[in-house]
Design a protein around this motif. Structure first.
Motif, mmCIF file in Angstrom:
data_model
loop_
_atom_site.group_PDB
_atom_site.id
_atom_site.type_symbol
_atom_site.label_atom_id
_atom_site.label_comp_id
_atom_site.label_asym_id
_atom_site.label_seq_id
_atom_site.Cartn_x
_atom_site.Cartn_y
_atom_site.Cartn_z
ATOM 1 N N LYS A 181 1.776 -1.622 -11.312
ATOM 2 C CA LYS A 181 3.129 -2.167 -11.292
ATOM 3 C C LYS A 181 3.094 -3.549 -11.948
ATOM 4 C CE LYS A 181 5.006 0.105 -7.165
ATOM 5 N NZ LYS A 181 5.713 -0.118 -5.872
ATOM 6 N N HIS B 128 0.835 -1.205 0.000
ATOM 7 C CA HIS B 128 0.000 0.000 0.000
ATOM 8 C C HIS B 128 0.868 1.252 0.000
ATOM 9 C CE1 HIS B 128 0.645 -0.817 4.413
ATOM 10 N NE2 HIS B 128 0.985 0.458 4.369
ATOM 11 N N ASN B 129 0.258 2.365 -0.412
ATOM 12 C CA ASN B 129 0.904 3.675 -0.355
ATOM 13 C C ASN B 129 0.601 4.327 0.998
ATOM 14 O OD1 ASN B 129 1.855 3.313 -2.909
ATOM 15 N ND2 ASN B 129 0.577 4.881 -3.878
ATOM 16 N N ALA C 89 4.463 3.887 3.280
ATOM 17 C CA ALA C 89 4.256 2.923 2.199
ATOM 18 C C ALA C 89 4.894 1.582 2.576
ATOM 19 C CB ALA C 89 4.854 3.448 0.904
ATOM 20 N N SER D 86 -3.023 3.449 -4.769
ATOM 21 C CA SER D 86 -2.277 3.901 -5.948
ATOM 22 C C SER D 86 -3.120 3.712 -7.196
ATOM 23 C CB SER D 86 -0.972 3.109 -6.087
ATOM 24 O OG SER D 86 -0.324 3.416 -7.315
ATOM 25 N N ASP D 87 -2.981 4.641 -8.145
ATOM 26 C CA ASP D 87 -3.659 4.490 -9.434
ATOM 27 C C ASP D 87 -2.657 4.186 -10.544
ATOM 28 O OD1 ASP D 87 -2.385 6.908 -9.533
ATOM 29 O OD2 ASP D 87 -4.147 8.089 -10.079
ATOM 30 N N LYS D 88 -1.411 3.876 -10.159
ATOM 31 C CA LYS D 88 -0.376 3.522 -11.129
ATOM 32 C C LYS D 88 -0.072 2.033 -11.010
ATOM 33 C CE LYS D 88 1.862 8.054 -11.225
ATOM 34 N NZ LYS D 88 3.127 8.805 -10.996
ATOM 35 N N ALA E 229 -3.105 5.171 2.442
ATOM 36 C CA ALA E 229 -4.101 4.378 1.707
ATOM 37 C C ALA E 229 -5.301 4.037 2.578
ATOM 38 C CB ALA E 229 -3.457 3.101 1.173
ATOM 39 N N TYR F 236 -2.164 -3.166 -8.567
ATOM 40 C CA TYR F 236 -2.190 -1.815 -8.010
ATOM 41 C C TYR F 236 -1.995 -1.898 -6.499
ATOM 42 C CZ TYR F 236 -4.153 -0.082 -12.426
ATOM 43 O OH TYR F 236 -4.351 0.254 -13.746
#
Length: 488
Positions: free
Chosen positions: A299, A241-242, A252, A295-297, A245, A291
């Motif tokens: 990996k 998680h960031n 993170a 996060s919306d980016k 979150a 994800y």
């Protein structure tokens, strides 16, 4: 020159981490910009980093002779040698190498002709990137499967193990286990998931360790037991998680998928995963992306996934408790570890190993064992498999005082053994189900006595225990049986 310098730096970086796929992918195009953009897209979107390049079509055949190429992405319109000419040469001289045409020509007749000449697929450069990467990934999977089939045929026909030292800590002389080892060697280069099935206590973790070691990956083996994890904890454990979150996420945290980068992610007890978490795992395997929470980016996953279960997933899938699409995604490579009751020849080896292990841990001398003990254990079903045998040995060693190891712990286990459950609609007395006339009661008794003596290797004490009678009673029956044979 700039492209060459970039590719040289990139190849040096790639050599320091795991290459995917195991064979090389050769990009052939006279446009340096396209080579560079396609290379970046393959790595970012498909995790494909085992890449070679050629701007000059005249160098392609020499590259194929020197490098371990398994797939060629080929442009058609190039100076010197056209793509069509190269395609014919590759198909003729290297029929095991797959060729995908990636051309600027959007002509149906050209595409059909290339497929007729032997191309695996045809894409137009202006095609959607996702569609192109998907087609290349399918070609890689097809090549991996073909190579694995070749390896399996070679190993099974020759009955060989190329790296037997990797299986040294799996105590066995069983032919079925040897076949499992040969299969694992054959699929070691694959990036596809592996499903390990088998009852509790058979050593599925050791198989996962062997798969990881065989794959020669630089990263670690990260193990996660997913049984009992609710959906939120599962996502956080795997994906991380960031910061911020959720309440309490002060910083993170990398998930297990990221921690296993370059290595192997082992998910144990996968059959206990909830349906919601199954969807998350399916997406990870299908898309190769995840994800982290908050996060919306996306990996990319850079680890091979190995899963294990003691459940019969086919039955759970039929009952609606396990997703069909995930089941078929996981069983691309499937290993069935046989239970100990089907590996009776391994019991003496395991007994010796665990006795030595227990003696060292308890600071005792390795005891002498009676000749009856291996026979006794061979007649036990071991519902807990190897783990149960180890527990019995450690229990016996903890109570051991004299030179000879006491049999009491093992006798208790055999005495508590229940008859195997019989499924509904299954004949309880299978030996008699095909008989038109039933044998006489005394005849059945004689059959049981003979079978018990066979299983006990003529040890009357153990045979009597198997029959649930006293040794004098068994001795009396044997004398009567012998007398009847003499009369006949």
């Amino acid at each position: 020159m700039l492209l060459c310098f970039y590719l040289q730096l990139r190849n040096q970086a790639v050599s320091n981490r795991n290459l995917y796929p195991n064979f090389g992918v050769l990009l052939v195009d006279d446009e340096p910009a396209f080579l560079r953009s396609l290379s970046i897209a393959l790595e970012r979107r498909g995790g494909i980093n085992h890449i070679y390049h050629s701007e000059d079509s005249r160098n392609v055949m020499a590259l194929l002779a020197q490098e371990p190429i398994g797939l060629v992405l080929l442009d058609l319109t190039m100076p010197h040698l056209s793509g069509e000419t190269l395609l014919k040469q590759i198909v003729e001289e290297y029929p095991d190498i797959a060729v995908i045409i990636v051309s600027g020509l959007n002509q149906l007749e050209t595409a059909v002709n290339c497929i007729r000449l032997g191309a695996y697929d045809y894409f137009v450069k202006t095609s959607e990137e996702e569609r192109l990467i998907g087609g290349i990934s399918r070609a890689i999977a097809s090549q991996e499967m073909r190579l694995e089939n070749q390896e399996m045929r070679k190993r099974f026909l020759n009955d060989t193990l190329e790296r037997p030292e990797i299986f040294a800590n799996i105590i066995t002389q069983d032919k079925g286990m040897r076949s499992v080892f040969q299969y694992l060697e054959a699929i070691s280069a694959s990036s596809q998931p592996v499903l390990i099935c088998g009852e509790s206590g058979v050593g599925k973790e050791l198989i996962a360790n062997a798969i990881h070691t065989l794959s020669n990956r630089n990263g670690p083996l990260v193990c996660v037991n997913v049984a009992g994890l609710d959906d939120n904890v599962f996502a956080d454990t795997l994906f991380g998680h960031n910061k911020g979150a959720f309440t309490g996420a002060d910083k993170a945290r990398a998930g297990m998928v990221e921690q296993a980068a370059g290595g192997t992610l082992f998910l144990d007890e996968i059959g206990d995963l909830s349906l919601v978490s199954q969807v998350k795992l399916l997406r990870l395997l299908q898309e190769g992306e995840y994800y982290p929470l908050g996060s919306d980016k996306p990996k990319r996953i850079r680890a091979r996934v190995v899963v294990a279960t003691h459940h019969e997933l086919a039955k759970k899938q039929q009952a609606g408790e396990f997703r069909k699409d995930l089941y078929y995604r996981l069983r691309i490579h499937q290993v069935e570890v046989p239970p100990l009751r089907r590996r009776k020849g391994d019991i003496p080896l395991l007994l010796e190993h665990f006795l030595a292990e227990a003696a060292a841990e308890l600071a005792k001398n390795i005891p002498t064992i009676s000749k009856e003990l291996p026979i006794l254990l061979a007649n036990y079903e071991f519902p807990g498999n190897i783990r149960e045998l180890r527990a019995l040995v450690f229990d016996a060693m903890s109570q051991h005082k004299s030179r000879m190891l006491s049999m009491e712990v093992f006798r208790r286990a055999l005495g508590q053994q229940e008859a195997p459950l019989v499924e509904e609609n299954e004949h309880t007395f299978a030996p008699f189900s095909q008989m038109r006339i039933l044998p006489k009661l005394n005849e059945v008794g004689d059959i049981l006595v003979i079978e018990a003596m066979h299983r006990a290797q003529d040890n009357q004490s153990l045979a009597a225990r198997l029959l649930g009678i006293s040794q004098p009673a068994l001795s009396k029956r044997l004398k009567k049986l012998e007398a009847n044979r003499s009369v006949e």
